[in-house]
Design an enzyme around this catalytic site. Structure first.
Site, short mmCIF file in Angstrom:
data_model
loop_
_atom_site.label_atom_id
_atom_site.label_comp_id
_atom_site.label_asym_id
_atom_site.label_seq_id
_atom_site.Cartn_x
_atom_site.Cartn_y
_atom_site.Cartn_z
N LYS A 31 6.79 26.61 -9.00
CA LYS A 31 5.85 27.10 -10.01
C LYS A 31 5.95 26.31 -11.31
O LYS A 31 4.94 26.00 -11.93
CB LYS A 31 6.16 28.58 -10.27
CG LYS A 31 5.00 29.35 -10.85
CD LYS A 31 5.40 30.80 -11.11
CE LYS A 31 5.65 31.57 -9.83
NZ LYS A 31 6.08 32.97 -10.07
N LYS B 22 0.65 -8.04 9.07
CA LYS B 22 -0.42 -8.15 8.08
C LYS B 22 -1.78 -8.08 8.77
O LYS B 22 -1.96 -8.71 9.83
CB LYS B 22 -0.28 -9.51 7.36
CG LYS B 22 -1.06 -9.57 6.06
CD LYS B 22 -1.16 -10.97 5.51
CE LYS B 22 -2.29 -11.03 4.49
NZ LYS B 22 -2.98 -12.32 4.50
N GLU C 191 1.86 0.33 7.54
CA GLU C 191 1.90 1.80 7.51
C GLU C 191 0.52 2.42 7.73
O GLU C 191 0.42 3.62 7.98
CB GLU C 191 2.51 2.31 6.19
CG GLU C 191 1.57 2.42 5.01
CD GLU C 191 1.26 1.07 4.37
OE1 GLU C 191 1.84 0.05 4.82
OE2 GLU C 191 0.45 1.03 3.43
N HIS D 207 8.61 4.93 4.56
CA HIS D 207 7.60 4.24 3.73
C HIS D 207 7.24 5.12 2.54
O HIS D 207 7.16 6.34 2.70
CB HIS D 207 6.36 3.93 4.57
CG HIS D 207 5.46 2.94 3.89
ND1 HIS D 207 4.57 3.30 2.91
CD2 HIS D 207 5.36 1.60 4.02
CE1 HIS D 207 3.94 2.21 2.48
NE2 HIS D 207 4.40 1.17 3.14
N GLY E 204 5.59 -9.61 2.95
CA GLY E 204 4.35 -9.63 3.73
C GLY E 204 3.65 -10.95 3.44
O GLY E 204 3.83 -11.95 4.13
N GLY E 205 2.91 -10.93 2.33
CA GLY E 205 2.19 -12.14 1.91
C GLY E 205 3.12 -13.33 1.69
O GLY E 205 2.74 -14.47 1.95
#
Lengths: 404, 404
Positions: free
Chosen positions: A92, A141, A170, A258, A353-354
């Site tokens: 609350k 990717k 993800e 993730h 990733g990139g």
């Protein structure tokens, strides 16, 4: 009396913080106190919250004030699960003005229900046989719309680069082109083939998605198909689901958490739950072996001190459960590797990733450039120097910049 | 092509919002586009997100700018569940600067997986036999540490006041003093006894708590024990858990969604998920028959326009599922009843805790004062006038103030 202590940062230019703190301590436990008859007070004492600390500070803006308020909640009031904990300490009152939950100090009694990560840092290192350096992870990717052959080809390019872990995107949910069992079977087979050549183990974290009550079954099917790790969007399901999955004896593989949706909760100074609690402590006690969070280095960023506070929660010996691997993510390129290791130590996953797929010589070279950057850093050789004899690293430093 | 459209408010003084929008539309779907060969583009087109609208506005502070950006996400990219939806539209980008999810326009295809509330407004009215006025709910107060007899006595005091629904405190978890089955059996028996005297039906919403995988079983046990409604802290478990419970054919009672933790997500202008999505649309499609949220009237407040936007999501005929009962909560006293009805219409639950238990003549009188306030308002009689012949209402208006 066993208690869990929650600390809040409360912004209020007018408030009597002592009064406010007392109203939380009473309101979120026994509800009322001053109007209770003495006899009743004795029975209720063990349920009553307690104001443990109040630190009032000046805010940035002239005249503004905030207080760090710590309240102890008797463990007897709530059950040994994260939903009950969060509803008790921030249910609350999360809606009561400018208030942010900044820390939790959980009792051994409460924590006794949390076995924590099944593998943790050491367990993951044992599986991979890598003990002396940071791990390297790459991320699939642009996988939406890829068929099985295309996905497999991308997996192989990543694996050949020498990464230790590969994780699903993800946003890859159950789909007709690459359902999880097929994806796992295919990728794990490819990993085994490559291990034959390279002698290198590889973990593939397959994204666990779908309806809550079917997740366990889906995880078991993926594990049957050979999955050796899982990726899970914890906040879209709730910590308790991770807690149940991670403590399930049949789920025998590491789980990577993730942080999807976390940005709805941690970034405001005035509202929400601080990143070290949200992505550090709660992920670890819920059993995440690896925890992804926005790095301080890239475009999707989190301040460095918040990153280090997450690291501390994941690494700290204070919690008596296995340590979780921090995975600072987004914007990672090889030139950042020395800095990542300075910030996190060796017990970190360098996750790109990139920074792998975007390498000018291709994905495989992208992985190699990171492997080289990690090697150089472990040998205390400056990257620029190491790059003289390692063309993949050289190409990476040329486009993304050198050691920072 | 079937799509779900998400709208974001993005604050950025420098951004090229068109570029930013395109990067979301591409990045959260196919990942890359401009570098794809033409042949591949054709195959990927059906997965590609699309910028539907961009409205750039001046912010409050000089020189500040924000944009309302709408992106369409092809349904083919994600599964028919709320975790997949949220991870797709607000997973990674929730962490990408000042961005708030402000609206969702969900496709009929996506919505086809959501049966919605099992009872909804009309179903609850049918159970209670009340069709022509707002409903009245009271909340247990200070129940932690109460034993069964004390809890029962409090239930009876509330029931005798004439309320239609009584709900557990959301911080009442499984405990030795009043475990859910005993609580339910006791309260439902008391309700039946009182119905014998008064002829009035009563719903008692028992708080469903504990581990995620046991909730269904616990709900069934509560229903076996006679439970005729459930309370659920949805956000501490995830919407999908509510979706599964509400669409389970064996769970044959209305579910009231409590907003605990919502304040961690909706209040910031810059981050999170707007209240009408968080507490309106998503609660309704996940199947909440009643939805509690902070009223604009009390101490724990939400702006009135946000309250009305939640009401619209819960009442709207646009969604083809049953309508959910809005339950604006906190700070409600009898003097507010005409205003609540002006704001919400008749299809609302007047919900009070302190406004009932804190009545100077006691809890039973507290309920009666509300019943009288509702009667007066339905007859278009000013409360002050009605109070002349209704002492409970008069006492309430005297201490909390009259019609506003």
């Amino acid at each position: 009396m066993s208690q869990c202590i929650a600390t809040y940062r409360i912004y209020d230019d007018q408030a009597d913080f002592r009064k406010k703190a007392t109203s939380i301590a009473v309101g979120m436990t026994v509800g009322s106190w001053t109007e209770l008859p003495q006899a009743k007070r004795e029975a209720m004492q063990k349920h009553l919250g307690e104001v443990v600390d109040i630190q009032v500070n000046e805010g940035w803006e002239p005249g503004s004030r905030y207080a760090d308020v710590s309240i102890a909640y008797p463990d007897i009031n709530f059950s040994r699960d994260i939903p009950a904990l969060l509803v008790t300490v921030f249910g609350k009152i999360s809606m009561d003005g400018r208030i942010k939950l900044t820390a939790l100090d959980l009792s051994p009694d409460f924590l006794s229900a949390f076995p924590g990560p099944k593998f943790g840092i050491d367990g993951i290192r044992d599986i991979l046989g890598v003990h002396d350096r940071p791990l390297l992870m790459s991320i699939f990717k642009s996988v939406i719309g890829l068929n099985a052959d295309e996905l497999r080809a991308q997996f192989i390019r990543q694996a050949l680069g020498g990464v230790d872990l590969i994780k699903d995107d993800e946003i890859l949910f159950e789909n007709d082109l690459t359902p999880i069992e097929q994806r796992v079977r295919m990728c794990i087979q490819a990993a085994a083939d490559i291990e034959q050549q390279t002698g290198k183990k590889l973990l593939y974290a397959a994204n666990l998605t779908g309806r809550t009550s079917k997740l366990r079954e889906q995880a078991l099917r993926a594990i049957d198909a050979g999955a050796n790790a899982l990726l899970f969007n914890v906040l879209s399901y709730g910590y308790d689901v991770l807690h149940e999955l991670s403590s399930d004896p049949d789920i025998t593989v590491p789980i990577a958490a993730h942080p999807a949706l976390a940005g709805a909760i941690y970034p405001s100074p005035y509202y929400g739950i601080a990143a070290p609690v949200l992505l550090g402590q709660l992920m670890r006690i819920a059993g995440a072996d690896l925890v992804l969070f926005p790095s301080p280095y890239g475009s999707v960023t989190m301040p460095r001190e918040e990153n280090l506070a997450i690291r501390d929660e994941l690494h700290s010996a204070k919690l008596r459960v296995k340590r979780s691997m921090p995975v600072p993510s987004a914007g990672i390129h090889p030139g950042l590797v020395p800095r990542i290791i300075r910030d996190f130590g060796n017990d970190v996953v360098v996750n790109a990733g990139g920074g792998i797929h975007g390498h000018p010589m291709g994905t495989e070279a992208g992985g190699k450039a990171f492997v080289q950057a990690i090697e150089a850093t472990m040998k205390s050789v400056p990257l620029a120097h190491y790059a003289e004899e390692h063309e993949e690293l050289k190409a990476a430093l040329d486009i993304w910049g050198g050691e920072v």
